[in-house]
Design an enzyme around this catalytic site. Sequence first.
Site, PDB file in Angstrom:
ATOM      1  CG  HIS A 198      10.932 -35.823 -18.430  1.00 44.64           C
ATOM      2  ND1 HIS A 198      11.269 -37.146 -18.251  1.00 44.64           N
ATOM      3  CD2 HIS A 198      11.981 -35.246 -19.074  1.00 44.64           C
ATOM      4  CE1 HIS A 198      12.487 -37.349 -18.737  1.00 44.64           C
ATOM      5  NE2 HIS A 198      12.931 -36.220 -19.247  1.00 44.64           N
TER       6      HIS A 198
ATOM      7  CD  GLU B 139       4.671  -9.504 -13.695  1.00 44.47           C
ATOM      8  OE1 GLU B 139       5.023  -9.327 -12.519  1.00 44.47           O
ATOM      9  OE2 GLU B 139       5.376  -9.171 -14.677  1.00 44.47           O
TER      10      GLU B 139
ATOM     11  CE  LYS C  89       8.487  -8.238 -16.544  1.00 43.62           C
ATOM     12  NZ  LYS C  89       8.321  -9.112 -15.378  1.00 43.62           N
TER      13      LYS C  89
ATOM     14  CD  GLU D 229      11.077 -11.290 -16.155  1.00 40.12           C
ATOM     15  OE1 GLU D 229      10.735 -10.097 -16.242  1.00 40.12           O
ATOM     16  OE2 GLU D 229      10.877 -11.971 -15.112  1.00 40.12           O
TER      17      GLU D 229
ATOM     18  CB  CYS E 273      -0.916   0.004   1.216  1.00 42.69           C
ATOM     19  SG  CYS E 273      -1.919  -1.490   1.380  1.00 42.69           S
TER      20      CYS E 273
ATOM     21  CE  LYS F 166       8.327  -1.451 -10.204  1.00 46.02           C
ATOM     22  NZ  LYS F 166       8.496  -2.186 -11.465  1.00 46.02           N
TER      23      LYS F 166
ATOM     24  CG  ASN G 102       2.466  -0.769   3.499  1.00 45.64           C
ATOM     25  OD1 ASN G 102       1.880  -1.790   3.140  1.00 45.64           O
ATOM     26  ND2 ASN G 102       3.664  -0.446   3.038  1.00 45.64           N
ATOM     27  N   GLY G 103       1.068  -2.872   5.893  1.00 50.63           N
ATOM     28  CA  GLY G 103       1.616  -4.006   6.624  1.00 50.63           C
ATOM     29  C   GLY G 103       0.543  -5.016   6.967  1.00 50.63           C
TER      30      GLY G 103
ATOM     31  CD1 TRP H 254      -2.108  -5.024  -4.640  1.00 48.44           C
ATOM     32  CD2 TRP H 254      -1.727  -6.138  -2.746  1.00 48.44           C
ATOM     33  NE1 TRP H 254      -1.949  -6.354  -4.963  1.00 48.44           N
ATOM     34  CE2 TRP H 254      -1.711  -7.064  -3.803  1.00 48.44           C
ATOM     35  CE3 TRP H 254      -1.523  -6.610  -1.449  1.00 48.44           C
ATOM     36  CZ2 TRP H 254      -1.499  -8.421  -3.619  1.00 48.44           C
ATOM     37  CZ3 TRP H 254      -1.306  -7.966  -1.258  1.00 48.44           C
ATOM     38  CH2 TRP H 254      -1.294  -8.856  -2.336  1.00 48.44           C
TER      39      TRP H 254
ATOM     40  NE  ARG I  99       4.431   1.705  -1.423  1.00 49.07           N
ATOM     41  CZ  ARG I  99       5.542   1.185  -0.904  1.00 49.07           C
ATOM     42  NH1 ARG I  99       6.689   1.401  -1.503  1.00 49.07           N
ATOM     43  NH2 ARG I  99       5.504   0.474   0.190  1.00 49.07           N
TER      44      ARG I  99
END
Length: 607
Positions: free
Chosen positions: A502, A486, A483, A479, A2, A602, A98-99, A74, A27
């Site tokens: 496999h 996301e 992307k 990666e 947040c 973020k 925040n937390g 968030w 954030r």
Amino acid sequence: MCGIFGAIKDKSVTSSLIAGLEALSYRGYDSAGIAVIGQQGLERRRAKGKLASLKETLKCSPLEGVSGIAHTRWATHGAPTECNAHPHMTAQVAVVHNGIIENYQELMGDLKVDGYRFQSDTDSEIIPLLITRNLYAGHDYQQAIQEALACIYGSFAIAVVFNDHSNRIYAARRGSPLVVGVANDGFCLASDENALSAQSNAICHLNDGDLACITRHTLSITDIDGQPVERAMHSLVANEQAGDKKGFRHYMQKEIYEQPNVVKKIIAHYLNSNGSKVKLPRLPFAINQLQRLSIIACGTSHYAGMVGKYWLEGFAGLPVDLDIASEYRYRRAPLNSEEVALFISQSGETADTLAALHHAKDAGQKCLSMINVTNSSIAHESDGMLPTLAGTEIGVASTKAFTAQLTVFLMLTLATARANGQIEVEEETRLLKRLQQLPKVMHKFLQNDQSIQRIASKLQPVTNMLYLGRGIAFPLALEGALKLKETSYIHAEAYPAGELKHGPIALVDDQMPVVVIAPPGPLFGKTLSNLREVSSRGAKVVLISNQAGVTTAQNYIDDAIVMPDIEEFFQPILYTLPLQLLAYHIAVLKGTDVDQPRNLAKSVTVE
């Protein structure tokens, strides 16, 4: 996750609070709210959704005052609704947080027994209720906050304002960042120093356990023991360009195109004056005495660590252990106090990575950080630091921070190889001369992404994709898949190409596009065999390779992204670019929120 912002000035702070939230919007963007102390006392406005919703609310119902706090959320505890939005408040006090409060259920039970009622589903509402109870018990403002925080297990950064105390804001932190900014007309505070650059000229990072009291003209801080302390002030140069898209459609696109300059900057920073030798910052150990290195990180930074492991082991001869930060502490692996641990984080505030660093330090290990924000918690608590110099990254999906980490790993690898006698001075000099040409190659490639846009238009309707790579191309596949997930919300998985048969090959049919990353080198032939396996089962194959590789595989592929020929050692940095562009263009075509994807933030500052 947040974003917290606060301001106390000699004029209305509403516009400052909104500007602060705009700078912090990456954030968290599930909801937003502000609380100010004006002529009517303590008032707040909140809205579900992004900051634009709160702005509309304030147009209909303005709010003005000389001190106030703000929050962009968030969601962790409780759905993203208006009633769960911050600030949370009682008639006496308003709080942004925040937390995570780990013992909130126990505290909630105690408060309910005392007759307090909850208006939200969040753990954060605990804090204003505890403070209110302490005020009724006769404590002063600061004591009421201190007693409330003493009851809490978990992490937090908070800002607090009181209804009958308009000339003060209180702020405290434990495990989550909080920064105070000094301006000509008052003070600001934020969970990220980037949010202060437009409104402050100096900043002060609070330490864990600090409780700050801010007036229009003064800042006083007490430490975890309640003793008055002073924290160092650092000058802050306003970064006017960070929030400027410079003509690009999205921040993500802008940051993709900034990568050549970032790589150039890192190379210059880590080379000696004539560019012939890597010059690392002062480290808390001698490289040539390093027997083993542990690399710990989350998400994209973890994939950078995977590339670093390939480089450091294969090129520099240094054994490397690699861990996901959120799992590192819990597998109870024995730690050798003689070894070194390297922690990677863009923000320097990643909660899992910071906790892992504490775990390694408790075991007596030297801790090195690879970090973008050099005033962050991880940077402060490390014994040594390798700055990545990527600059502010606003797009939630990391792009330039990843290639910056790869570039620093490359410099670390060259320095380690030289120290270990794995390469001669002449070879190091040759590679560094070639490396200094890499930004030009990257820039030229980025100017011609029409073929990637064309491929993206074909892939936009799909719902599933596979990414394959062998050796050092495997973390690039991971990666690339991340992307895509996301930014476009397409389900994508990445596998080592040799592992496909496999099990995962059962997923392959004519509805499953497969992206194959196959740079030239000793593993190209094996990757080509895996490519044929998926092609023979009807998969639409997109190959990323040089022209020779594309020509060799032309009978088995549907599309190709042709890459420039480059030194094998540098391929991971260059081959990252088409993966980013492919994800970006697909997301744009799908109409998703590229810069602020759903459910993401973020900086992950909660576990």
